[in-house]
Design an enzyme around this catalytic site. Structure first.
Site, PDB file in Angstrom:
ATOM      1  N   TYR A 158      44.973  40.005  37.067  1.00 27.15           N
ATOM      2  CA  TYR A 158      43.691  39.867  36.392  1.00 27.15           C
ATOM      3  C   TYR A 158      43.671  40.667  35.081  1.00 27.15           C
ATOM      4  CZ  TYR A 158      42.333  38.368  41.109  1.00 27.15           C
ATOM      5  OH  TYR A 158      42.266  37.747  42.328  1.00 27.15           O
TER       6      TYR A 158
ATOM      7  N   HIS B  95      49.980  37.939  47.033  1.00 28.19           N
ATOM      8  CA  HIS B  95      49.174  37.091  46.160  1.00 28.19           C
ATOM      9  C   HIS B  95      49.872  35.766  45.854  1.00 28.19           C
ATOM     10  CE1 HIS B  95      46.390  37.248  42.333  1.00 28.19           C
ATOM     11  NE2 HIS B  95      46.069  36.282  43.170  1.00 28.19           N
TER      12      HIS B  95
END
Length: 353
Positions: free
Chosen positions: A56, A142
């Site tokens: 992010y 992830h």
């Protein structure tokens, strides 16, 4: 805010989780002051569960979250981040990460997929430095879609070792696809799965996954409760997005019918979207992404208050196509004054990309 336990671990999470992908400048920039004010508003509203990832904003989300939480007692909040993408120096920067990663930040780094044991350890050490903490409550593998065998054989076992050492509180996997998550639940010692967009008012396809989790004592965290926009507005408009594409006509019509039920019961569609995933006993938390203080304040109000049982009956009837007789009169519960803004839809980005 009510707390729920993750699997068989001592880790507890609030029913609403703060997804910090937007604070990594997802699609568009958020200034430092707004990012800090949004986290402060979440804390003031009782949110104590914060989710981020190196992906992010190429570490920006982790740095901002770490700075904002630095003065808070460490035992008062639950922090999760992710492994699987190492940040390395970009040898050929173009000036922006928007085209490559979708974040409005300088592309001084690039993401290198690495689900090996060494990659997991290096990623986690870098995340702890950016966050300014010595332990992480939940670490998710992830999006290992293209690296399943390595993630099963190396990434999860490495995190399990760290869990046994007390460096990690709980081990998880975050994805937006159900079949690979089923494999992790069946073959590994995970405590939690984060499933994005597959357990919502509009998409119930994670039901087999939740059943498997129940059998194995694994918790679930439901991300992307608004399905990238379709459920984020009190009145879904033409062109509303579902899973990052314009919603098909039948789904848009169903969302409008769901919104009508909510209005009859004195509330709005995003309220039902936030509360729906929590109705399953396996789901410990709903994680949505926020970029402004008002967005998080609205969601916190919705998370704290359930809909009446009659409303849920009518909402379920819309989904199944079996419309019941209308209630004699609307619920006495007052409507929330502030509806979710479209930016709330970014919850999907917390695990999906």
């Amino acid at each position: 805010m009510n707390l729920r336990t993750i699997g068989r671990t001592p880790v507890r999470v609030g029913e609403l989780g703060f997804g910090a992908a937007p604070l990594g400048n997802l699609y568009s920039a958020v200034d430092d002051a707004t990012a800090g004010a949004t986290i402060e508003a979440a804390w003031a509203a009782g949110v104590r569960h914060f989710d981020t990832a190196p992906h992010y904003g190429l570490g920006l989300s982790e740095r901002r979250l770490g700075r904002a939480l630095a003065g808070r007692p460490r035992d008062r909040f639950t922090l999760s981040t992710k492994v699987g993408r190492l940040l390395v120096t970009n040898p050929h920067p173009t000036g922006s990460d928007l085209a490559a990663g979708g974040f409005d930040v300088p592309d001084t780094s690039v993401r290198r997929p690495d689900y090996s044991r060494d990659g997991v350890l290096r990623s986690l050490e870098a995340s702890r430095a950016r966050l300014g903490v010595d332990r992480i409550d939940i670490v998710y593998v992830h999006d290992p879609d293209e690296h399943m065998d390595t993630a099963v054989d190396q990434a999860v076992p490495a995190l399990v070792e760290l869990r046994e050492q007390g460096v990690v509180g709980a081990v998880g996997v975050g994805m937006n696809s159900v079949p690979p998550l089923l494999r992790f639940v069946a073959e590994t010692d995970v405590d939690v799965v984060m499933v994005a967009g597959r357990w919502t008012l509009a998409d119930r396809s994670a039901l087999p996954l939740l059943a498997a989790c129940a059998d194995r004592g694994v918790s679930a965290v439901a991300a992307a409760p608004f399905n990238s926009g379709l459920l984020s507005s009190p009145s879904p408009a033409d062109g509303a997005y579902f899973d990052y594409r314009p919603a098909p006509a039948d789904l848009l019509a169903r969302a409008r019918a769901l919104a009508g039920v909510c209005r009859r019961h004195g509330t709005v569609l995003p309220h039902a979207a936030i509360r729906f995933p929590l109705r399953h006993p396996v789901v410990a938390s709903v994680v949505a992404g926020f970029r402004t203080p008002e967005e998080v304040r609205s969601a916190a109000r919705w998370a704290a208050r359930d809909l009446p049982s009659r409303a849920w009956e009518e909402l379920e009837a819309v989904v199944t196509g079996e419309a019941p007789e209308p209630a004699a009169k609307p619920s006495a519960e007052p409507a929330d004054e502030q509806a979710a803004e479209p930016a709330d839809e970014q919850a999907g980005e917390n695990t999906a990309s």
